[in-house]
Design an enzyme around this catalytic site. Structure first.
Site, PDB file in Angstrom:
ATOM      1  N   ARG A   1       0.771 -10.389  15.425  1.00  0.00           N
ATOM      2  CA  ARG A   1       0.467  -9.007  15.811  1.00  0.00           C
ATOM      3  C   ARG A   1      -0.139  -8.875  14.148  1.00  0.00           C
ATOM      4  O   ARG A   1      -1.505  -8.595  14.181  1.00  0.00           O
ATOM      5  CB  ARG A   1       1.527  -7.924  15.292  1.00  0.00           C
ATOM      6  CG  ARG A   1       2.078  -7.510  16.453  1.00  0.00           C
ATOM      7  CD  ARG A   1       3.901  -6.166  15.727  1.00  0.00           C
ATOM      8  NE  ARG A   1       3.999  -6.859  14.287  1.00  0.00           N
ATOM      9  CZ  ARG A   1       5.072  -6.400  14.129  1.00  0.00           C
ATOM     10  NH1 ARG A   1       5.780  -6.814  15.152  1.00  0.00           N
ATOM     11  NH2 ARG A   1       5.148  -6.478  13.493  1.00  0.00           N
TER      12      ARG A   1
ATOM     13  N   ARG B   1      -7.575   2.956   9.800  1.00  0.00           N
ATOM     14  CA  ARG B   1      -7.806   1.410  10.756  1.00  0.00           C
ATOM     15  C   ARG B   1      -8.244   0.447  11.848  1.00  0.00           C
ATOM     16  O   ARG B   1      -8.350  -0.562  11.890  1.00  0.00           O
ATOM     17  CB  ARG B   1      -6.264   1.747  11.445  1.00  0.00           C
ATOM     18  CG  ARG B   1      -5.210   2.242  10.672  1.00  0.00           C
ATOM     19  CD  ARG B   1      -4.711   1.167  10.599  1.00  0.00           C
ATOM     20  NE  ARG B   1      -2.945   0.543  10.934  1.00  0.00           N
ATOM     21  CZ  ARG B   1      -1.928   1.809  10.463  1.00  0.00           C
ATOM     22  NH1 ARG B   1      -2.462   2.604   9.091  1.00  0.00           N
ATOM     23  NH2 ARG B   1      -0.613   1.882  10.869  1.00  0.00           N
TER      24      ARG B   1
ATOM     25  N   LYS C   1       0.920  -1.334  -0.469  1.00  0.00           N
ATOM     26  CA  LYS C   1      -0.065  -0.036   0.008  1.00  0.00           C
ATOM     27  C   LYS C   1       0.826   1.716  -0.037  1.00  0.00           C
ATOM     28  O   LYS C   1       0.535   2.557  -1.117  1.00  0.00           O
ATOM     29  CB  LYS C   1      -0.834  -0.399   0.983  1.00  0.00           C
ATOM     30  CG  LYS C   1      -1.486   0.953   1.744  1.00  0.00           C
ATOM     31  CD  LYS C   1      -2.767   0.099   2.754  1.00  0.00           C
ATOM     32  CE  LYS C   1      -1.611  -0.154   4.547  1.00  0.00           C
ATOM     33  NZ  LYS C   1      -1.616   1.190   4.459  1.00  0.00           N
TER      34      LYS C   1
HETATM   35  P1  AMP Z   1       2.204   2.633   9.374  1.00  0.00           P
HETATM   36  O1  AMP Z   1       3.482   4.211   8.953  1.00  0.00           O
HETATM   37  O2  AMP Z   1       0.824   3.365   8.762  1.00  0.00           O
HETATM   38  O3  AMP Z   1       2.306   1.592   9.736  1.00  0.00           O
HETATM   39  O4  AMP Z   1       2.315   3.804  10.825  1.00  0.00           O
HETATM   40  C1  AMP Z   1       3.302   3.708  11.477  1.00  0.00           C
HETATM   41  C2  AMP Z   1       2.224   3.837  13.058  1.00  0.00           C
HETATM   42  O5  AMP Z   1       1.364   5.069  13.200  1.00  0.00           O
HETATM   43  C3  AMP Z   1       1.266   2.898  13.589  1.00  0.00           C
HETATM   44  O6  AMP Z   1       1.812   1.655  14.054  1.00  0.00           O
HETATM   45  C4  AMP Z   1       0.319   3.368  14.681  1.00  0.00           C
HETATM   46  O7  AMP Z   1       0.897   3.634  15.990  1.00  0.00           O
HETATM   47  C5  AMP Z   1      -0.147   4.296  14.076  1.00  0.00           C
HETATM   48  N1  AMP Z   1      -0.921   5.131  12.836  1.00  0.00           N
HETATM   49  C6  AMP Z   1      -0.932   5.626  11.574  1.00  0.00           C
HETATM   50  N2  AMP Z   1      -2.211   5.807  11.174  1.00  0.00           N
HETATM   51  C7  AMP Z   1      -2.803   4.662  12.501  1.00  0.00           C
HETATM   52  C8  AMP Z   1      -4.094   4.896  12.310  1.00  0.00           C
HETATM   53  N3  AMP Z   1      -5.486   5.090  11.350  1.00  0.00           N
HETATM   54  N4  AMP Z   1      -5.151   4.921  13.536  1.00  0.00           N
HETATM   55  C9  AMP Z   1      -4.357   5.271  14.833  1.00  0.00           C
HETATM   56  N5  AMP Z   1      -3.003   4.504  14.840  1.00  0.00           N
HETATM   57  C10 AMP Z   1      -2.120   5.110  13.353  1.00  0.00           C
END
Ligand code: AMP
Length: 233
Positions: free
Chosen positions: A168, A85, A10
């Site tokens: 996870r 999410r 993605k």
């Molecule tokens: P990602 O780069 O999308 O994997 O996001 C990194 C981290 O940011 C995740 O592991 C969450 O801790 C936080 N995060 C990103 N998007 C969300 C979301 N929509 N809701 C809650 N936490 C988020």
């Protein structure tokens, strides 16, 4: 909006889609990482959750996203990545957009089976001395088990081991399924097969979205927009 589990590709596809549509790519993970770098109050709070691999609470996440959507360069829309999410985030987004006369136009899921995701994520190895990153499948070292750059042995991080990833992943996939079901019920869901070469996935993705004739030529980035990474696992 792009939906997909970690490892679905993605984060690699979203910037290409943003360029094609002439819309900013807004990734909540990137917004949080920028807030952490800036040392802002949101960043300090978010970090406590991010470091543990947990979701940041919905109220903080939604507030941060709405601030970003209120910026001028987002007026015509955005390519959203990493949000929602869970179902509560999806419902809140719909409510807010409805109040503003907008909507989620399309939600595209890049579909990759759980075992393939585990395989992709558990193929990651890092070198002992400097943390240089390799991937068995997509970016192998020149000699097996040894870092190309400093020669130190390659090791697997605790949280990249297959069993940990599987645990996870179970939690993540269950929320993703809720979000996918939600957008199926609102009629905006499309799905593409994520187990294909990257450029094939890109082609299928771009074919779903009606091209904006001005988009590719009018692609000058907003200097205030957060920078995005072009290829994330
Ligand atoms: P990602 O780069 O999308 O994997 O996001 C990194 C981290 O940011 C995740 O592991 C969450 O801790 C936080 N995060 C990103 N998007 C969300 C979301 N929509 N809701 C809650 N936490 C988020």
């Amino acid at each position: 909006m792009l939906l997909g589990a970690p490892g679905s590709g993605k984060g690699t596809q979203a910037p290409a889609l943003g360029r094609r549509l002439g819309l900013p790519h807004v990734a909540t993970g990137d917004l949080f990482r920028a807030a952490v770098r800036d040392g802002s109050p949101v960043g300090l709070e978010a970090r406590r959750y991010m470091d543990r691999g947990q979701l940041v609470p919905d109220d903080i996440t939604i507030r941060m996203l709405l601030d970003r959507l209120a910026q001028r360069d987002a007026a015509k829309g955005v390519v959203l990545d990493g949000f929602p999410r869970n179902r509560a985030q999806a419902e809140t987004l719909d409510e807010v957009l409805r109040e503003q006369g907008g909507k989620v136009e399309l939600a595209v899921e890049i579909d990759v089976p759980a075992e393939e995701l585990v395989h992709r994520l558990s193929g990651r190895w890092v070198c002992r001395d400097n943390g240089h990153v390799y991937n068995e499948a997509s970016n192998p070292p020149r000699s097996p088990g040894k870092c190309d750059l400093d020669g130190s042995p390659l090791i697997q991080r605790e949280d990249d081991k297959a069993e940990t990833i599987r645990n996870r992943m179970a939690v993540t996939l269950s929320s993703l399924r809720d979000v996918v079901a939600y957008y199926r019920s609102t009629g905006v869901l499309r799905q593409i097969n994520g187990v294909q070469p990257i450029d094939r996935v890109t082609a299928e993705l771009l074919a779903i979205f009606p091209a904006d004739a001005d988009a590719e030529t009018d692609g000058s980035p907003d200097p205030k927009a957060p920078t995005v990474t072009d290829a994330r696992v």
